[in-house]
Motif scaffolding. Structure first.
Motif, PDB file in Angstrom:
ATOM      1  N   GLY A 183       0.814  -1.213   0.000  1.00 48.48           N
ATOM      2  CA  GLY A 183       0.000   0.000   0.000  1.00 48.48           C
ATOM      3  C   GLY A 183       0.845   1.259   0.000  1.00 48.48           C
ATOM      4  N   MET A 184       1.958   1.224   0.705  1.00 51.43           N
ATOM      5  CA  MET A 184       2.840   2.387   0.750  1.00 51.43           C
ATOM      6  C   MET A 184       3.523   2.629  -0.593  1.00 51.43           C
ATOM      7  N   VAL A 185       4.104   1.583  -1.177  1.00 48.78           N
ATOM      8  CA  VAL A 185       4.835   1.772  -2.431  1.00 48.78           C
ATOM      9  C   VAL A 185       3.892   2.064  -3.601  1.00 48.78           C
ATOM     10  N   ALA A 186       2.631   1.641  -3.483  1.00 53.94           N
ATOM     11  CA  ALA A 186       1.677   1.946  -4.548  1.00 53.94           C
ATOM     12  C   ALA A 186       1.413   3.443  -4.646  1.00 53.94           C
ATOM     13  N   ASP A 187       1.747   4.183  -3.590  1.00 54.13           N
ATOM     14  CA  ASP A 187       1.578   5.635  -3.583  1.00 54.13           C
ATOM     15  C   ASP A 187       2.870   6.371  -3.919  1.00 54.13           C
ATOM     16  N   MET A 188       3.884   5.659  -4.400  1.00 53.53           N
ATOM     17  CA  MET A 188       5.199   6.271  -4.562  1.00 53.53           C
ATOM     18  C   MET A 188       5.205   7.417  -5.568  1.00 53.53           C
ATOM     19  N   ARG A 189       6.103   8.346  -5.288  1.00 53.91           N
ATOM     20  CA  ARG A 189       6.333   9.474  -6.189  1.00 53.91           C
ATOM     21  C   ARG A 189       7.806   9.847  -6.084  1.00 53.91           C
ATOM     22  N   ALA A 190       8.491   9.934  -7.208  1.00 51.62           N
ATOM     23  CA  ALA A 190       9.908  10.313  -7.201  1.00 51.62           C
ATOM     24  C   ALA A 190      10.015  11.809  -6.963  1.00 51.62           C
TER      25      ALA A 190
END
Length: 478
Positions: free
Chosen positions: A299-306
């Motif tokens: 769930g956390m990485v699905a929200d990732m933004r560089a």
């Protein structure tokens, strides 16, 4: 208009619509004559109505005259500045001014949704609209040269939010710009580290922000959730420098005033720092074992933004995640089950149920509804292969995919914004009273109308849970 509100208006409301243009194929001398006739220092260069570049006095001076080239043999396309930096009509003036200062330019071309020329706006145009605004804070962040200064500016961001909420800025705009200011602070911190201590690092890495920060939905009670990805072909020495960089970066973020993640979701933790291929292996392990920790991690990485670095690395990770989750009803069912454990605190006749014990009479807004909406929308978006990370953006995409009707989307957004408003308001009150802000609101501080609005919002959350239960019945069994 209140001065504090000015920069939260769209560029399209203030840009100059009458723009003098030319074609890339026009003779240079004819373009220069147009500039002289109109008394302007630049022309927007278009191809079929789409802005392709800019021709300025500086281009004429530096690329033609100073180089001894014959202007009569040149076309506009030979010396124009390209690619062009543009902004959309719905971009905030606040963001446009930052783009100008970041790029070291004085004008931006405004385009419509189709990418066609819509107008032009300059830094002078924007500055004339206001006297005291958040733009000074952005400029100070860009010029900060040490962590202590960034810490002071981070504190000023919180004070600014207190002002803006009182000035009536829409909650969705306010949250968007909290994220924007926090982004700029972290980017500046990375820049300082790369210049002062890690100038030897290659650009083959990306600093990723996750969770609410990745979605651009931070409020005033936030910790850090971040990760690091780097290219597969880094040498052992370069990988060691990435370890040292991650440690220095997290130390800097802590020094700025952003607390550590209680769960250790930070780039200095080896679990959250990998090469691209290592990340793929780790993600596949998490996908293969849908226990509570791995559901949280996905769930956390699905929200990732560089936030800084090589955007292709972020793109590759997102594609891997979307490729695994699109249509995976089993894993999405497990994510739904996790979300549904947070029951809406409504009793008989819609009465709001508050906590007992230490937080007696209070309601945790995140657990009561915000988490349900952000996670539920995320699950629906992932099932459709939607790459956007913000909740509002995901909702709009779900409408296009016909997963949500326009009415359902509007109701969901209104519910979400109402809950975030109450959370921001209680956090602002905590700051004014020099207390640590959190997600809890005291019901006895709300008047009858406010309680009614909160109750309606919670009913909206409960209705959305019903949608998710029907969509993923597996979520009730896992």
């Amino acid at each position: 208009m209140n001065e504090l509100n000015t920069l939260f208006q769209p560029v399209g409301e203030y840009c100059r619509r009458e723009v003098i243009t030319c074609s890339a194929d026009d003779p240079l001398v004819e373009a220069a004559a147009i500039m002289r006739t109109h008394g302007i220092s630049g022309l927007v260069v278009c191809r079929a109505g789409v802005p392709a570049g800019m021709l300025t006095d500086r281009d004429l001076r530096n690329k033609a005259v100073a180089e001894g080239r014959n202007p009569r043999t040149l076309t506009v396309g030979d010396i124009m500045s390209s690619p062009l930096i543009t902004v959309g009509e719905d971009t905030f003036l606040f963001e446009a001014l930052h783009r100008l200062s970041r790029s070291g330019i004085h004008r931006l071309v405004v385009v419509d949704a189709a990418g066609r020329l819509a107008g032009i706006i300059t830094d002078s145009d924007i500055l004339r609209l206001q006297n005291s605004t958040p733009q000074h804070l952005i400029l100070d962040i860009e010029e900060a040269d040490d962590v202590e200064t960034l810490k002071t500016l981070f504190e000023q961001v919180q004070k600014l939010v207190v002002q803006l909420l009182g000035a009536g800025v829409a909650v969705q705009d306010l949250v968007r710009n909290i994220a924007h200011l926090n982004d700029r602070i972290l980017v500046r911190l990375v820049d300082l580290l790369l210049v002062e201590e890690f100038s030897d690092l290659s650009g083959r890495f990306a600093f990723l922000v996750l969770g609410s920060e990745g979605r651009g939905e931070q409020t005033l009670s936030t910790d850090q959730d971040n990760a690091l990805v780097y290219a597969d072909d880094l040498t052992l020495q370069e990988r060691q420098r990435m370890v040292e960089f991650s440690q220095a970066l997290i130390s800097g973020i802590l020094a700025v005033g952003i607390p550590s993640c209680p769960g250790g979701i930070m780039a200095n933790n080896p679990l959250w720092r990998h090469s691209l291929s290592e990340w793929r292996v780790v993600l596949d392990e998490w996908f293969g074992t849908p226990v509570a920790d791995n559901l949280l991690r996905i769930g956390m990485v699905a929200d990732m933004r560089a936030l800084q670095g090589d955007l292709q690395l972020e793109k590759a990770l997102k594609e891997h995640i979307l490729g695994r989750l699109a249509g995976d009803e089993i894993f999405l069912g497990h994510m739904t089950a996790k979300m549904l454990r947070f029951r809406v605190p409504l009793g008989w006749f819609g009465r709001i149920k508050t906590e007992k014990g230490e937080h007696r009479g209070k309601l945790d807004l995140k657990k009561a509804g915000i988490f349900t909406i952000t996670e539920g929308v995320k699950i629906l978006a992932l099932s459709e292969g939607v790459s956007e990370t913000g909740t509002a953006e995901r909702i709009e995409r779900l409408v296009r995919h016909k997963v949500l009707s326009r009415r359902e989307a509007d109701d969901l957004e209104a519910t979400f914004h109402a809950l975030v408003y109450f959370r921001l308001r209680t956090q602002v009150e905590a700051i004014r009273e020099k207390r640590l802000p959190d997600n809890r609101i005291a019901l006895d501080l709300l008047n009858r109308m406010e309680k009614g609005r909160l109750q309606v919002a919670l009913e909206g959350v409960r209705s959305f849970q019903g949608v998710m239960e029907r969509r993923y019945p597996l979520g009730q069994m896992v």
